[in-house]
Design an enzyme around this catalytic site. Structure first.
Site, PDB file in Angstrom:
ATOM      1  N   ASP A   6       0.861  -1.179   0.000  1.00  0.00           N
ATOM      2  CA  ASP A   6       0.000   0.000   0.000  1.00  0.00           C
ATOM      3  C   ASP A   6       0.896   1.227   0.000  1.00  0.00           C
ATOM      4  OD1 ASP A   6      -2.216   1.753   0.285  1.00  0.00           O
ATOM      5  OD2 ASP A   6      -1.876   1.810   2.452  1.00  0.00           O
ATOM      6  N   THR A  10       2.942   9.558   1.957  1.00  0.00           N
ATOM      7  CA  THR A  10       3.993   9.709   2.965  1.00  0.00           C
ATOM      8  C   THR A  10       4.703   8.398   3.251  1.00  0.00           C
ATOM      9  OG1 THR A  10       2.776  11.527   4.009  1.00  0.00           O
ATOM     10  CG2 THR A  10       4.493  10.468   5.313  1.00  0.00           C
ATOM     11  N   ASN A  11       3.953   7.339   3.460  1.00  0.00           N
ATOM     12  CA  ASN A  11       4.529   6.036   3.808  1.00  0.00           C
ATOM     13  C   ASN A  11       4.046   4.938   2.870  1.00  0.00           C
ATOM     14  OD1 ASN A  11       5.993   6.877   6.155  1.00  0.00           O
ATOM     15  ND2 ASN A  11       4.079   6.939   7.294  1.00  0.00           N
ATOM     16  N   THR A  12       4.879   3.898   2.751  1.00  0.00           N
ATOM     17  CA  THR A  12       4.502   2.696   2.002  1.00  0.00           C
ATOM     18  C   THR A  12       4.531   1.512   2.956  1.00  0.00           C
ATOM     19  OG1 THR A  12       5.425   3.560  -0.056  1.00  0.00           O
ATOM     20  CG2 THR A  12       5.071   1.190   0.065  1.00  0.00           C
ATOM     21  N   ALA A 109      -7.629   4.901  -5.301  1.00  0.00           N
ATOM     22  CA  ALA A 109      -7.499   3.469  -5.039  1.00  0.00           C
ATOM     23  C   ALA A 109      -7.521   3.182  -3.543  1.00  0.00           C
ATOM     24  CB  ALA A 109      -6.205   2.951  -5.658  1.00  0.00           C
ATOM     25  N   ASP A 110      -6.846   4.026  -2.743  1.00  0.00           N
ATOM     26  CA  ASP A 110      -6.777   3.785  -1.306  1.00  0.00           C
ATOM     27  C   ASP A 110      -8.158   3.857  -0.671  1.00  0.00           C
ATOM     28  OD1 ASP A 110      -6.823   6.503  -1.977  1.00  0.00           O
ATOM     29  OD2 ASP A 110      -5.752   7.115  -0.169  1.00  0.00           O
ATOM     30  N   ASP A 130      -9.610   7.959   7.116  1.00  0.00           N
ATOM     31  CA  ASP A 130      -8.231   7.506   6.896  1.00  0.00           C
ATOM     32  C   ASP A 130      -7.318   8.706   7.070  1.00  0.00           C
ATOM     33  OD1 ASP A 130      -5.842   6.401   6.140  1.00  0.00           O
ATOM     34  OD2 ASP A 130      -6.565   5.548   4.262  1.00  0.00           O
ATOM     35  N   THR A 185       5.150  27.994  24.037  1.00  0.00           N
ATOM     36  CA  THR A 185       4.884  27.946  22.596  1.00  0.00           C
ATOM     37  C   THR A 185       4.642  26.524  22.104  1.00  0.00           C
ATOM     38  OG1 THR A 185       6.189  29.936  22.210  1.00  0.00           O
ATOM     39  CG2 THR A 185       5.807  28.511  20.319  1.00  0.00           C
TER      40      THR A 185
END
Length: 258
Positions: A6, A10-12, A109-110, A130, A185
Site C-alpha cells: 500500500d 507519505t509512507n509505504t 485506489a486507497d 483515513d 509555545t
C-alpha cells in the site's frame, strides 16, 4: 504467500499474508524514485528477521496513490518475486464496488480499498476516516456502494504548514496534550493542532451524519490514528488493518488462492 503493498503519499506499507493471517508488516517512507533494487535490499533484510525469504512470496497486490512509484514497485514484484502484480485500479481488476461519484474515475485506489476492507466487518452505512498526508472521510452506503466524502489536510501537514509559514514557530512533535491551554509555545502549538484536529474530525462526522439522516458506524484507520484513541467522541472503531484487509479481499476476488 501474498505480498501486499500500500503506497501512500507519505509512507509505504509492505505486508505478508500466508493464507490464514498477516505474518509481518513493515513501513517505509515513500520515495517515488526508489528503485526495485533498493526496495529489495531493504525488504530482504526485514523478511530475514522474520524467518522469511523472497522464495516464500508467490503473489503480489499493489495499491498506490503515487503513480510515479508504481513502475519500481511493479519491477520489484517481477524481478525479485517472479510474479506479475495485481494493481488496484488497472483494467480487468475487479473491485466489486459501485462508485456513485459524478466522476467515478476520481475515486482514489486507497479509498476504495478501505471500503472493501470495512464492508462485511462493520454494519453500514459507514463513515471511514483515513488519516495520512490527507485525511479522508468516505461514506459507504448500507448496500456497500462508495457514495462520496470529504478530503481535508492531514494532521502532520497542518503542523508542517504552521512551522513553515510562521518564522518564530518551531517544528514540534504531534502528541496528545493533557490540557487544552498551553503554557509555552510548544504546548500551545501541540494543543492547537491536536484538539483542533479532533474537533475537525468530530465536526465533519456530525455534519455527515446530519446530512445522511440515519445512524452511521464510524471507522478510523491510518498511520496516526492511534493518537485519536479516546479523544474523539464520534469514532466507533479504530482499525489499523483496514487497508491490508481490503487488499487481501481484492486479491481473493480476482482469483488469488488462500
Amino acid at each position: 504467500m501474498l505480498l501486499a503493498i500500500d503506497c501512500g503519499n507519505t509512507n509505504t506499507l509492505f505486508a505478508v499474508h500466508d493464507g490464514e493471517g498477516w505474518k509481518a508488516q513493515w513501513r517505509s517512507s515513500t520515495v517515488s524514485t526508489r528503485t526495485a533494487d533498493e526496495h529489495a535490499v531493504w525488504l530482504s533484510a526485514l523478511m530475514a528477521l522474520q524467518g522469511m525469504s523472497f522464495d516464500d512470496i508467490d503473489a503480489c497486490v499493489i495499491s498506490t496513490v503515487v503513480p510515479q512509484a508504481l513502475f519500481n514497485l511493479r519491477n520489484l514484484a517481477r524481478r525479485y518475486f517472479d510474479t506479475v502484480p495485481l494493481v488496484v485500479g488497472e483494467p480487468g481488476v475487479d473491485l466489486d464496488i459501485e462508485v456513485r461519484l459524478a466522476r467515478p474515475q476520481e475515486a482514489g485506489a486507497d479509498r476504495l480499498v478501505n471500503a472493501l476492507g470495512a464492508r462485511g466487518i462493520y454494519e453500514g452505512p459507514l463513515i471511514i476516516i483515513d488519516s495520512g498526508t490527507a485525511t479522508t472521510f468516505d461514506v459507504i452506503s448500507e448496500d456497500g456502494a462508495f457514495e462520496g466524502g470529504i478530503i481535508a489536510p492531514g494532521i502532520n501537514l497542518s503542523m508542517q504548514a504552521l512551522h513553515a509559514a510562521a518564522a518564530k514557530l518551531p517544528r514540534v512533535a504531534i502528541t496528545k496534550p493533557q490540557r487544552v491551554m498551553g503554557n509555552d509555545t510548544v504546548s500551545a502549538m501541540q494543543s492547537g493542532v491536536f484538539w483542533g484536529y479532533i474537533d475537525l474530525i468530530d465536526g465533519l462526522v456530525e455534519r455527515l451524519k446530519a446530512e445522511y439522516a440515519r445512524p452511521m458506524t464510524v471507522v478510523a484507520t491510518g498511520g496516526v490514528v492511534s493518537l485519536f484513541d479516546g479523544a474523539s467522541r464520534t469514532i466507533d472503531h479504530y482499525d489499523p488493518d483496514l487497508t491490508m484487509r481490503g487488499l487481501w479481499q481484492i486479491w481473493r476476488m480476482n482469483g488469488g488462492d488462500a
